[in-house]
Design an enzyme around this catalytic site. Structure first.
Site, PDB file in Angstrom:
ATOM      1  N   CYS A 120     -34.192 -27.305  -2.351  1.00 61.85           N
ATOM      2  CA  CYS A 120     -35.209 -26.723  -1.449  1.00 61.85           C
ATOM      3  C   CYS A 120     -35.137 -25.203  -1.380  1.00 61.85           C
ATOM      4  CB  CYS A 120     -35.083 -27.317  -0.052  1.00 61.85           C
ATOM      5  SG  CYS A 120     -35.146 -29.104  -0.047  1.00 61.85           S
ATOM      6  N   HIS A 131     -38.498 -22.785   5.104  1.00 59.72           N
ATOM      7  CA  HIS A 131     -38.599 -24.066   4.386  1.00 59.72           C
ATOM      8  C   HIS A 131     -39.064 -25.128   5.381  1.00 59.72           C
ATOM      9  CE1 HIS A 131     -37.827 -27.591   2.161  1.00 59.72           C
ATOM     10  NE2 HIS A 131     -36.684 -27.901   2.748  1.00 59.72           N
ATOM     11  N   ASN A 183     -41.703 -32.604   3.661  1.00 57.31           N
ATOM     12  CA  ASN A 183     -40.774 -31.719   2.968  1.00 57.31           C
ATOM     13  C   ASN A 183     -41.079 -31.753   1.473  1.00 57.31           C
ATOM     14  OD1 ASN A 183     -38.592 -30.476   1.759  1.00 57.31           O
ATOM     15  ND2 ASN A 183     -37.048 -31.468   3.041  1.00 57.31           N
TER      16      ASN A 183
HETATM   17  O1  UT7 Z   1     -34.573 -30.041   2.769  1.00 57.86           O
HETATM   18  C1  UT7 Z   1     -33.422 -30.740   3.182  1.00 57.86           C
HETATM   19  C2  UT7 Z   1     -33.779 -32.179   3.335  1.00 57.86           C
HETATM   20  N1  UT7 Z   1     -33.349 -32.870   4.479  1.00 57.86           N
HETATM   21  C3  UT7 Z   1     -33.601 -32.568   5.767  1.00 57.86           C
HETATM   22  O2  UT7 Z   1     -34.078 -31.560   6.138  1.00 57.86           O
HETATM   23  C4  UT7 Z   1     -33.253 -33.619   6.757  1.00 57.86           C
HETATM   24  C5  UT7 Z   1     -32.494 -33.118   7.942  1.00 57.86           C
HETATM   25  N2  UT7 Z   1     -32.302 -34.169   8.897  1.00 57.86           N
HETATM   26  C6  UT7 Z   1     -33.318 -34.607   9.682  1.00 57.86           C
HETATM   27  O3  UT7 Z   1     -34.417 -34.123   9.623  1.00 57.86           O
HETATM   28  C7  UT7 Z   1     -32.994 -35.686  10.693  1.00 57.86           C
HETATM   29  O4  UT7 Z   1     -31.615 -35.929  10.712  1.00 57.86           O
HETATM   30  C8  UT7 Z   1     -33.758 -37.021  10.421  1.00 57.86           C
HETATM   31  C9  UT7 Z   1     -35.232 -36.810  10.704  1.00 57.86           C
HETATM   32  C10 UT7 Z   1     -33.556 -37.457   8.997  1.00 57.86           C
HETATM   33  C11 UT7 Z   1     -33.247 -38.085  11.372  1.00 57.86           C
HETATM   34  O5  UT7 Z   1     -33.385 -37.659  12.707  1.00 57.86           O
HETATM   35  P1  UT7 Z   1     -32.166 -37.825  13.731  1.00 57.86           P
HETATM   36  O6  UT7 Z   1     -32.658 -37.344  15.035  1.00 57.86           O
HETATM   37  O7  UT7 Z   1     -30.993 -37.119  13.130  1.00 57.86           O
HETATM   38  O8  UT7 Z   1     -32.006 -39.383  13.785  1.00 57.86           O
HETATM   39  P2  UT7 Z   1     -30.691 -40.254  13.511  1.00 57.86           P
HETATM   40  O9  UT7 Z   1     -30.385 -40.271  12.057  1.00 57.86           O
HETATM   41  O10 UT7 Z   1     -29.622 -39.843  14.472  1.00 57.86           O
HETATM   42  O11 UT7 Z   1     -31.206 -41.666  13.951  1.00 57.86           O
HETATM   43  C12 UT7 Z   1     -31.554 -41.975  15.302  1.00 57.86           C
HETATM   44  C13 UT7 Z   1     -31.976 -43.425  15.347  1.00 57.86           C
HETATM   45  C14 UT7 Z   1     -30.975 -44.363  14.669  1.00 57.86           C
HETATM   46  O12 UT7 Z   1     -30.973 -45.561  15.407  1.00 57.86           O
HETATM   47  P3  UT7 Z   1     -29.809 -45.864  16.475  1.00 57.86           P
HETATM   48  O13 UT7 Z   1     -28.530 -45.827  15.700  1.00 57.86           O
HETATM   49  O14 UT7 Z   1     -29.912 -44.762  17.489  1.00 57.86           O
HETATM   50  O15 UT7 Z   1     -30.185 -47.211  17.001  1.00 57.86           O
HETATM   51  C15 UT7 Z   1     -31.567 -44.615  13.305  1.00 57.86           C
HETATM   52  O16 UT7 Z   1     -31.177 -45.823  12.754  1.00 57.86           O
HETATM   53  O17 UT7 Z   1     -33.209 -43.589  14.626  1.00 57.86           O
HETATM   54  C16 UT7 Z   1     -33.041 -44.593  13.602  1.00 57.86           C
HETATM   55  N3  UT7 Z   1     -33.864 -44.209  12.449  1.00 57.86           N
HETATM   56  C17 UT7 Z   1     -35.175 -44.456  12.358  1.00 57.86           C
HETATM   57  N4  UT7 Z   1     -36.018 -45.099  13.202  1.00 57.86           N
HETATM   58  C18 UT7 Z   1     -37.306 -45.176  12.832  1.00 57.86           C
HETATM   59  C19 UT7 Z   1     -33.480 -43.534  11.339  1.00 57.86           C
HETATM   60  N5  UT7 Z   1     -34.535 -43.355  10.526  1.00 57.86           N
HETATM   61  C20 UT7 Z   1     -35.593 -43.926  11.131  1.00 57.86           C
HETATM   62  C21 UT7 Z   1     -36.952 -44.062  10.800  1.00 57.86           C
HETATM   63  N6  UT7 Z   1     -37.782 -44.674  11.668  1.00 57.86           N
HETATM   64  N7  UT7 Z   1     -37.470 -43.561   9.650  1.00 57.86           N
END
Ligand code: UT7
Length: 328
Positions: free
Chosen positions: A113, A255, A285
């Site tokens: 990225c 980004h 993204n």
């Molecule tokens: O250019 C670099 C590329 N990458 C990035 O920029 C990504 C950076 N990271 C992020 O943007 C965030 O970490 C995410 C958007 C990927 C995830 O958001 P988060 O607030 O960190 O969520 P999390 O991983 O802590 O998950 C929270 C909850 C979990 O459930 P529990 O354990 O609280 O019951 C996940 O299992 O949300 C669940 N979850 C989802 N639910 C619905 C994870 N992915 C999804 C989904 N839809 N797609």
């Protein structure tokens, strides 16, 4: 030493759109969750039968038109991508022949990225030394082709597109130039965001296919923290190197990975979100394509204008990060 300026900008987003509601049919997710956690509403998906080079050519032709240049004026084609047409040769070479650019040097650069900023910095060096005068710098990705649409951790995030700048040698008195560029890598964090299978370390075989390890895998929370940390540090570096105060900057073009990351970075400088270009809702993204796509959108929306001070910042797999401060 010469300086470089942006002579032209162009971008291309494919027509096909994948909405959050479309994704609800593929994985266990919801429109509301995606909006709340990322700010993404839709992403554009490359047309069937096309490759990254096809999007690049359209973006590059617009940038050349904007610069009032022909492909034959180019000295170098530099393509930032991690999702080129083929493993080999470089996509930049495919672009060279499709554009009809003769006698150019053409190569790809993979800094994920941060690739577009890495490429701008590299192109700037070629112009500074006087080695080249006119350079096509591209960021382009077809991430829909390397995303696992069974993995909700990643498939909701990524989209396709291409953006291009024409960088050219500035006149001596020209103040609309690239002012500074900084880039970094922290390979100790490589496993936080990678496609482990299908390379030379873990060659493509049935096990790779069964595990899906040739797709992108990500530890989202860790990436989130590192993204905020590195982008804020890179912004600070560019501001300090040029003795610039945040309030002097007209626009930050970050980004476009996640609206919350963008807000956190801007928040570290008390920089108002009204002066941050955000397109993540529309594009998701798009990795290396995201900054030139957002920059072009900012111009088209009448926000970014000639003479303004613009701070670009990115982070990505590697982990890589960078910033460029320029007067457009
Ligand atoms: O250019 C670099 C590329 N990458 C990035 O920029 C990504 C950076 N990271 C992020 O943007 C965030 O970490 C995410 C958007 C990927 C995830 O958001 P988060 O607030 O960190 O969520 P999390 O991983 O802590 O998950 C929270 C909850 C979990 O459930 P529990 O354990 O609280 O019951 C996940 O299992 O949300 C669940 N979850 C989802 N639910 C619905 C994870 N992915 C999804 C989904 N839809 N797609």
């Amino acid at each position: 030493m010469f300086k470089s300026k942006i002579a032209g900008v162009g971008s291309f987003l494919p027509e096909k759109v994948l909405t959050n509601h479309d994704l609800e049919k593929l994985v266990e997710t919801s429109h509301d969750w995606i909006i709340q956690r990322t700010g993404i509403e839709r992403r554009h998906i490359i047309a069937e039968g096309e490759g990254t080079s096809d999007m690049i050519v359209r973006a590059a032709q617009k940038a050349l038109l904007d610069a009032k240049m022909q492909a034959t004026d180019l000295d170098l084609i530099l393509v930032a991508t991690l999702s080129g047409d083929f493993k080999m040769p470089a996509t930049a070479c495919i672009v060279q022949t499709k554009l009809g650019a003769k006698n150019v040097m053409a190569f790809d650069l993979n800094a994920a990225c941060s690739g577009f900023l890495y490429s701008l910095i590299v192109a700037d060096q070629f112009i500074k030394t006087g080695f080249y005068k006119n350079i096509l710098v591209v960021g382009a990705e077809s991430l829909s082709r390397i995303v696992n649409y069974k993995d909700r951790d990643t498939c909701i995030l990524f989209g396709d597109g291409a953006g291009a700048f024409i960088l050219t040698q500035a006149d001596e008195k020209d103040t609309n130039v690239i002012l500074t560029g900084h880039a970094h890598a922290e390979g100790q964090h490589a496993e936080l965001l990678w496609a482990e299978g299908g390379g030379t370390k873990v060659p493509f075989d049935q096990e790779v296919l069964d595990k899906g390890s040739h797709f992108m895998q990500m530890k989202g929370k860790e990436i989130f923290k590192n993204a905020t940390r590195t982008m804020a540090a890179c912004c600070k570096e560019a501001l300090e190197a040029t003795n610039t105060k945040p309030e002097q900057v007209d626009w930050i073009v970050p980004h476009q990975a996640n609206l919350r990351i963008i807000e956190a970075v801007a928040g570290q400088f008390n920089f108002p979100m009204e002066r941050v270009i955000t397109t993540v809702h529309e594009t998701g993204n798009t990795s290396a394509a995201s900054i030139p796509l957002a920059f072009d959108a900012g111009i088209k929306d009448g926000k970014i204008k000639r003479g303004q001070l613009i701070l670009l910042t990115a982070f990505g797999a590697g982990l890589t990060s960078g910033s460029v401060l320029l007067r457009y």
